[in-house]
Scaffold this active site. Sequence first.
Site, PDB file in Angstrom:
ATOM      1  N   HIS A  29     -32.406   3.888 -21.660  1.00 36.53           N
ATOM      2  CA  HIS A  29     -31.459   3.134 -22.485  1.00 36.53           C
ATOM      3  C   HIS A  29     -32.198   2.457 -23.352  1.00 36.53           C
ATOM      4  O   HIS A  29     -32.110   1.322 -23.628  1.00 36.53           O
ATOM      5  CB  HIS A  29     -30.555   2.204 -21.582  1.00 36.53           C
ATOM      6  CG  HIS A  29     -29.863   2.964 -20.534  1.00 36.53           C
ATOM      7  ND1 HIS A  29     -30.297   3.530 -19.355  1.00 36.53           N
ATOM      8  CD2 HIS A  29     -28.417   3.143 -20.506  1.00 36.53           C
ATOM      9  CE1 HIS A  29     -29.616   3.962 -18.675  1.00 36.53           C
ATOM     10  NE2 HIS A  29     -28.331   4.005 -19.354  1.00 36.53           N
ATOM     11  N   GLY A 116     -27.910  -3.395 -12.505  1.00 38.55           N
ATOM     12  CA  GLY A 116     -27.648  -2.164 -13.014  1.00 38.55           C
ATOM     13  C   GLY A 116     -26.113  -1.610 -12.578  1.00 38.55           C
ATOM     14  O   GLY A 116     -25.560  -0.985 -13.328  1.00 38.55           O
ATOM     15  N   GLU A 359     -14.151 -14.110  -4.623  1.00 36.93           N
ATOM     16  CA  GLU A 359     -15.257 -13.597  -3.901  1.00 36.93           C
ATOM     17  C   GLU A 359     -16.456 -12.867  -4.396  1.00 36.93           C
ATOM     18  O   GLU A 359     -17.655 -13.069  -4.180  1.00 36.93           O
ATOM     19  CB  GLU A 359     -14.452 -12.651  -3.005  1.00 36.93           C
ATOM     20  CG  GLU A 359     -13.542 -13.409  -1.914  1.00 36.93           C
ATOM     21  CD  GLU A 359     -12.204 -13.501  -2.786  1.00 36.93           C
ATOM     22  OE1 GLU A 359     -12.121 -13.059  -3.942  1.00 36.93           O
ATOM     23  OE2 GLU A 359     -11.196 -14.294  -2.304  1.00 36.93           O
ATOM     24  N   HIS A 408     -11.155 -14.027  10.675  1.00 35.62           N
ATOM     25  CA  HIS A 408      -9.512 -13.193  10.774  1.00 35.62           C
ATOM     26  C   HIS A 408      -9.727 -11.924  10.989  1.00 35.62           C
ATOM     27  O   HIS A 408      -9.066 -10.977  10.190  1.00 35.62           O
ATOM     28  CB  HIS A 408      -8.828 -13.889   9.657  1.00 35.62           C
ATOM     29  CG  HIS A 408      -8.428 -15.306   9.647  1.00 35.62           C
ATOM     30  ND1 HIS A 408      -9.199 -16.306   9.400  1.00 35.62           N
ATOM     31  CD2 HIS A 408      -7.045 -15.742  10.061  1.00 35.62           C
ATOM     32  CE1 HIS A 408      -8.780 -17.614   9.675  1.00 35.62           C
ATOM     33  NE2 HIS A 408      -7.318 -17.207   9.957  1.00 35.62           N
ATOM     34  N   ASP A 416       0.674 -13.051  10.139  1.00 35.51           N
ATOM     35  CA  ASP A 416       0.386 -12.908   8.581  1.00 35.51           C
ATOM     36  C   ASP A 416       0.346 -11.360   7.949  1.00 35.51           C
ATOM     37  O   ASP A 416       0.367 -11.200   6.657  1.00 35.51           O
ATOM     38  CB  ASP A 416      -1.113 -13.565   8.153  1.00 35.51           C
ATOM     39  CG  ASP A 416      -1.096 -14.932   7.564  1.00 35.51           C
ATOM     40  OD1 ASP A 416      -1.997 -15.636   7.519  1.00 35.51           O
ATOM     41  OD2 ASP A 416       0.182 -15.578   7.342  1.00 35.51           O
TER      42      ASP A 416
END
Lengths: 613, 613
Positions: A29, A116, A359, A408, A416
């Site tokens: 590049h 990358g 996250e 969980h 849930d």
Amino acid sequence: MNIEEKLIKLAKLIRYFILVSTTEAGSGHPTSSLSATDLMTCLLFGGIFRFDVQKPEHPNNDRLVFSKGHASPLFYAQWAAAGVLTEEELMSLRKFGSRLEGHLTKEFNLVEASTGSLGQGLSIGAGIALNAKYIDSLPYRTYVLLGDSEMAEGSQWEAIQIAAYYKLDNLVGIIDVNRLGQRGETMYGHDLAAYERRISSFGWETIVIDGHSITEILSAYDKALKTNGRPAMIIAGTTKGKGVSFLEDKNGWHGKTVTKDELPKALAEIGEVDKSIRGEIPKPEDLMPDKKPSGTIKEISYAHDKPVATRKAYGNALKRIFPAFPDMVVLDAEVSNSTYSEIFRDAYPDRFFEMYVAEQNMAGIALGLSSRGKIPFVSTFAAFLTRAHDQIRMSQYSDANIKFCGSHAGVSIGEDGASQMGLEDIAMFRALLESVVLYPSDAVSTEKLIEEMAKHKGIYYIRTTRKETPIIYSSDEKFHIGGSNVLTESKEDVFTVVSAGITLHEALQAYEILKKENIFIRVIDLYSIKPIDRVTLKCAAEDTKAIISVEDHFAEGGIGEAVRNSLAEIAIPVYSLAVRKMPRSGKPQELLENEEISAKAIVAKVKSLVGKM
Amino acid sequence: MNIEEKLIKLAKLIRYFILVSTTEAGSGHPTSSLSATDLMTCLLFGGIFRFDVQKPEHPNNDRLVFSKGHASPLFYAQWAAAGVLTEEELMSLRKFGSRLEGHLTKEFNLVEASTGSLGQGLSIGAGIALNAKYIDSLPYRTYVLLGDSEMAEGSQWEAIQIAAYYKLDNLVGIIDVNRLGQRGETMYGHDLAAYERRISSFGWETIVIDGHSITEILSAYDKALKTNGRPAMIIAGTTKGKGVSFLEDKNGWHGKTVTKDELPKALAEIGEVDKSIRGEIPKPEDLMPDKKPSGTIKEISYAHDKPVATRKAYGNALKRIFPAFPDMVVLDAEVSNSTYSEIFRDAYPDRFFEMYVAEQNMAGIALGLSSRGKIPFVSTFAAFLTRAHDQIRMSQYSDANIKFCGSHAGVSIGEDGASQMGLEDIAMFRALLESVVLYPSDAVSTEKLIEEMAKHKGIYYIRTTRKETPIIYSSDEKFHIGGSNVLTESKEDVFTVVSAGITLHEALQAYEILKKENIFIRVIDLYSIKPIDRVTLKCAAEDTKAIISVEDHFAEGGIGEAVRNSLAEIAIPVYSLAVRKMPRSGKPQELLENEEISAKAIVAKVKSLVGKM
């Protein structure tokens, strides 16, 4: 020669290196590298960057992350201009065996983290800066070179929020706004004000400049370094392919190299290059972080008759082992009262960093911390770790030392429902080179395995359960990476049931039920899913007629496939009980029954096989 | 009774429903539901929302997405207030078998898409809005209820960028800024200006209000609907737990329900509830989208002696089949010149939407389009689809019809190196309920399988190769989901080599090499990895002594484990050649050799086994 003249010469040299190395490689590049050349030349050789080239690991070195990892030709070229790499080695770019890979990797030791996959570098840089400000208490700066295309990635905006929130005024981002993405213009083109408006609205200092004016660039770094209380972003208007007219600002040249025939023309435009010139980088202050002494770990102590959730044991373990692992840092994504990382947070608030509901950034911060020798323990719901899959994938290429905890797990979380259930996490973490995947079934083994995780380097994953489960091990039991435990064994064992976590308890219940009918099963606790205890499984395969694996996880890529695969060359049938029906809300036990991974289902499977075998 | 009085009564009723249903369930998120009650009451019953309750599928209905999927009690309560659900059914919340699950799922048909993993709803809404504005050309509005915690998710900012870029002035977001996340305050608390500043900087209309003032709320919706050329965000300051003083603005009540003992006290605070009242929702204009007629598909035509990359065949196929599938929409993440989705873009620009470098949002947009009956084909590098893993995971719970294409599979992409290599994508897509995973080896099979993908509903994944590969099939060969092709077969076959994609060609070369030495292998093209052709594999297991799987993918969760698992109960050894060494830059063939998944490696494996068996 004054500083500006020297920088101009160095920039020419770097442009020369970029062109010859990529033309030689035949891929790479160059245009994405040429646009950022002046920005990086000034940073490295304009008296800004502080780095001891003889001691790359010096804790007070400034750090530079190329979020736009495809600008690797620039990275290598600038270190050649610093005298670290030779022109000859630059010509090995992208060749098999070369440490100068197509996108930056840690094969070249001056790379902080392999990049990358776009949009990840600002989080990594924020982690390195977080370390400087809050952990090592060192004044080093962290610089992140960003592309404009990758500012579309949400992860960058997660990093932008967190960096402002944590007042990382030791973090400087530089956006190379060259207008052109891979296949045309970006969403904002050269509208620098659009970047300024948005980034400043998040509380960053913003400095808009002409990215090819030495004066403006140096002034921008100066201003960035004087900014207090908030991170700084230099927003540089640049030209893709700068320096070669037939490349400049032209669409269609992303990831395209100048051919050998065209090269002389390109080099002619760069002009005369002083190949002997090298840039100098001042050293940092010789400061060291305070080294916390290692303490001793308290013993585990769980009452044998009181069930404890393994997710709680996770929190207990972090608090218990920290004195022996003073490099630990704990991150959580706004669920610390569910993952129980809050237990650590309350005991050692200086080493806990709330990452909020982001996250991807959390995983990037962890990689940054890992690069600075810390041991990050990263937790959220197992299901939500899939949000950070690309960051976790990239970490495997960065020699990372990160400990992930997904709580969980499975349908057994109950009411849930599906969105919160980790059902593919074992598959995700297994499909990483050299990862370790652990799934302890009780509080004792959880604590012991977390100690093991902290002791060893690498990407480790531990899966924890929501509900309380019985203590099945005594505190002096040993657990090791790659181990397993045979919990029930006799000469009359017809089948082996291999399980871990919540369904191990179902297997133990099945054992008791079947025993009453004089059917004996060998129950193996496969607390280490990867690496897997092939030896014990092989024994069981020799001693019994079939293996039944049971997991609160989808059928693909989990315990069943791991077991089947470990015995790939052995002629024994392996039956897999796993989640195969649409998961839904309900009581935990109802859901285990529905998915046929309960004690009842194991008993039924065993009996159906007894009939046939 | 004027409109405001009626809305106040309806809001009380909805609060009543929220409290009684969550208290009955014993789990759920009442406080997160109470904070948004007034916002939703006004939307649904204030004359804003247009929805034909008798015809939920009417194409010109407004659409409502709860990005904060845990506010499900509110969603159910408001539809009860509309007369769609009874109070009795509300009491089935979270019970096994109820369509009213813990987080919103499509079990309840008025849910547009299952949510519960935060930060995904704005992308879904943007997809629905994109459909209205650019595809169906209908005037319906899309509303998205957002939480404040989840505004930390980068995916929201991807959606914010794209919605502004595409001028989605038929999209209205409503942020319920109730200050409190799961375990404490969010990053911005009640600083509404921080939301306004940031969101407006991205080009959205922003309207800041008191989220409990009926007047302000109605006025905000009115203003939002009058906004032209840009999407609108209502930023509402609210109180978590609004309506019950001991819940209001108190930390520690996230995901906690009022006990049966406390319930009367809570209800007393709500005040007198008129349980007979029901809200009315005006119907939309009875407009239909233009239905494009189905056309015929041209035949495939590939010259047998000219190698073509399967990634190119992907682009060709999209263009070729579109006339027969006029509901197709194609999305790409700024790599259309690499994935070749550009071939479709150039032929049918109105049905191609550039998603820029933001894969999470791309997947969410696809889900939104799928919910409106479109067939989205979504492409980027296989490696970068991991960025959208959580969105893809959630799509499996939404009865989605999405076709994913991951290009640049494996180490065989060459010099770009590890960051660009898809090595875990087969594992990721296999571990989804009812997903289909395809990996064709030549252009003909690629085109045929893409037709199959378009014909059938569900989450489909096709993996494509970067380099050109030979045509191995004639245009009249048939391919089907769950099928495979035995390419070489004889009575002397000692072993079976199962492969797909790039390594299938290596297997065919190995066949030729071994044939010269009078060793015969059965080569199977496993173009359908999931579902897998167990019958053919079983035959091969009966006819030959061992199976060797070969894949340009990590060892876990891919072809090897799929094959081994499909023959789980059969006593035949399965050997797996896969990527086990750190991937790196190099020429494609060098990398295949290095990973021992080349023709040479296959030959060596076969010979080593011949020696032993």
